[in-house]
Design an enzyme around this catalytic site. Structure first.
Site, PDB file in Angstrom:
ATOM      1  CB  THR A   1      -0.675   0.217   0.969  1.00 27.76           C
ATOM      2  OG1 THR A   1      -1.309  -1.172   1.316  1.00 27.76           O
ATOM      3  CG2 THR A   1      -2.216   1.106   1.165  1.00 27.76           C
TER       4      THR A   1
ATOM      5  NE  ARG B   1      -7.594  -9.770   0.950  1.00 31.65           N
ATOM      6  CZ  ARG B   1      -6.763  -8.174   1.318  1.00 31.65           C
ATOM      7  NH1 ARG B   1      -6.384  -7.891   0.101  1.00 31.65           N
ATOM      8  NH2 ARG B   1      -5.462  -8.644   2.071  1.00 31.65           N
TER       9      ARG B   1
ATOM     10  CB  THR C   1       1.768  -0.617   4.311  1.00 36.00           C
ATOM     11  OG1 THR C   1       2.496  -1.034   3.694  1.00 36.00           O
ATOM     12  CG2 THR C   1       3.934  -0.384   5.339  1.00 36.00           C
ATOM     13  N   GLY C   2       0.810  -3.233   4.451  1.00 41.04           N
ATOM     14  CA  GLY C   2       1.052  -4.923   4.422  1.00 41.04           C
ATOM     15  C   GLY C   2      -0.206  -6.355   4.443  1.00 41.04           C
TER      16      GLY C   2
HETATM   17  N1  GLY Z   1      -2.861  -3.917   2.354  1.00 37.07           N
HETATM   18  C1  GLY Z   1      -3.504  -4.031   1.604  1.00 37.07           C
HETATM   19  C2  GLY Z   1      -3.826  -5.333   1.561  1.00 37.07           C
HETATM   20  O1  GLY Z   1      -3.659  -5.981   2.109  1.00 37.07           O
HETATM   21  O2  GLY Z   1      -4.804  -5.299   0.777  1.00 37.07           O
END
Ligand code: GLY
Length: 334
Positions: A194, A222, A245-246
């Site tokens: 991200t 999803r 992020t992650g």
């Molecule tokens: N952090 C972005 C995702 O897992 O979609």
């Protein structure tokens, strides 16, 4: 790294409210562009995830200094990365879902109006952060998804286009052709992640935004943290702004960004708030130590914090302050 155990972490909510009062934004509607050349425009501070944050900050600062609002700045800064096919985890050229379709998530939040716009599972429109911004400006909704979000974008004049690039198509075809393929997670350098940006105008107004193509080869439909308000982004002028992020599936379960902002509201520094959230995740489930998680935060004074869960997913981040753009590497908690 300073031990959080030594800090005076939990201050009273009353203290946080007082902080909010003293940090109230100096001027009216943050969405309306102030005049260019205003000397107070030098107060911009930005904190953006990953190495591409440098380019995003540069554009955001240009927009802000040219008279744009902080929301404009964060949106346009993030657009640069959404437009870049070399970034294969955001926008155009993002690695697709398991069906080979690029599906984008984004959110942006205005800390003065306490108002967010978010877009989930958007196809064929390369700038989901801009569509999310229009959810704030043109509707009384907060989150729009899938087909409805696509039609909304078309109504507003966004142009549909193929978001797969030859490169991202190749990555998907290779995955699809592998009978032993790992489903729903590709552990490679290219799979993170991200773009998250938090910022202040230097007068206590806060904005947070993020955008992603999400997990490579995710199950169609999803969505995860990036487009969920409070998970991928949160901003409140009374306390601060945060982004994550992650592994969005993991972090959604901890409402990462709002948890960090609430910790700042109780008196934690941005750094304490980031580290404390990651420690809390491990306390509740030790397996989270291996999770791909990194967070960024800023308070209304422009103080910044960031933390990564482990060395395997160590955050690089870019800061814009006093007109300087710097790429740095963040602290690891475990
Ligand atoms: N952090 C972005 C995702 O897992 O979609």
């Amino acid at each position: 790294m300073e031990s959080i155990g030594r800090r005076k972490f939990m201050k009273s909510v009353a203290g946080a409210t007082a902080l909010g009062a003293s940090m109230a934004p100096a001027s009216g509607n943050p969405g309306s562009p102030p005049s260019a050349g205003d000397p107070a425009r030098t107060g911009l501070i930005l904190l953006t995830t990953w190495q591409w944050g440098v380019k995003a900050n540069e554009r955001a600062a240009e927009v802000f200094q040219g008279g744009g609002s902080l929301l404009d700045a964060v949106e346009k800064g993030i657009n640069v990365i959404e437009d870049d096919p070399a970034v294969m985890t955001v926008g155009y050229g993002g690695v697709p879902n398991a069906d080979g379709i690029v599906s984008l998530d984004a959110a942006i939040m205005d800390g003065t109006r306490h108002r967010a716009g978010s877009i989930c599972d958007l196809h064929m429109i390369k700038n989901p952060i801009s569509v999310a911004r229009q959810v704030i400006e043109k509707t009384s909704h907060t989150t729009m998804a899938g087909e409805g979000a696509f039609l909304f974008a078309l109504k507003l004049g966004f142009k549909p286009e193929q978001l797969l690039t030859p490169e991202s198509l190749k990555v998907w075809m290779k995955w699809k052709a592998n009978p032993n393929r790992k489903t729903f997670w590709l552990k490679s350098e290219k799979n993170h992640d991200t773009i998250g940006m938090v910022g202040t105008d230097g007068k206590g107004h806060m904005v947070a935004g993020c955008s992603t193509s999400g997990l490579a080869f995710k199950i169609p439909g999803r969505i995860a943290d990036s487009s969920l308000v409070g998970c991928g982004v949160y901003a409140d002028d009374n306390a601060g702004a945060a982004s994550a992020t992650g592994d969005g599936d993991l972090m959604t379960n901890y409402c990462t960004s709002v948890s960090i902002v609430q910790a700042m509201a109780r008196g934690a520094s941005p750094q304490e708030a980031c580290e404390d959230l990651l420690r809390h995740m491990v306390k509740s489930d030790p397996r989270n130590k291996d999770g791909q998680c990194a967070v960024i935060a800023m308070n209304p004074r422009g103080e910044m914090g960031n933390a990564s869960m482990n060395q395997g997913f160590r955050l690089k981040y870019s800061t814009w302050k006093d007109g300087k753009n710097q790429l740095q590497e963040g602290p690891v908690v475990y």
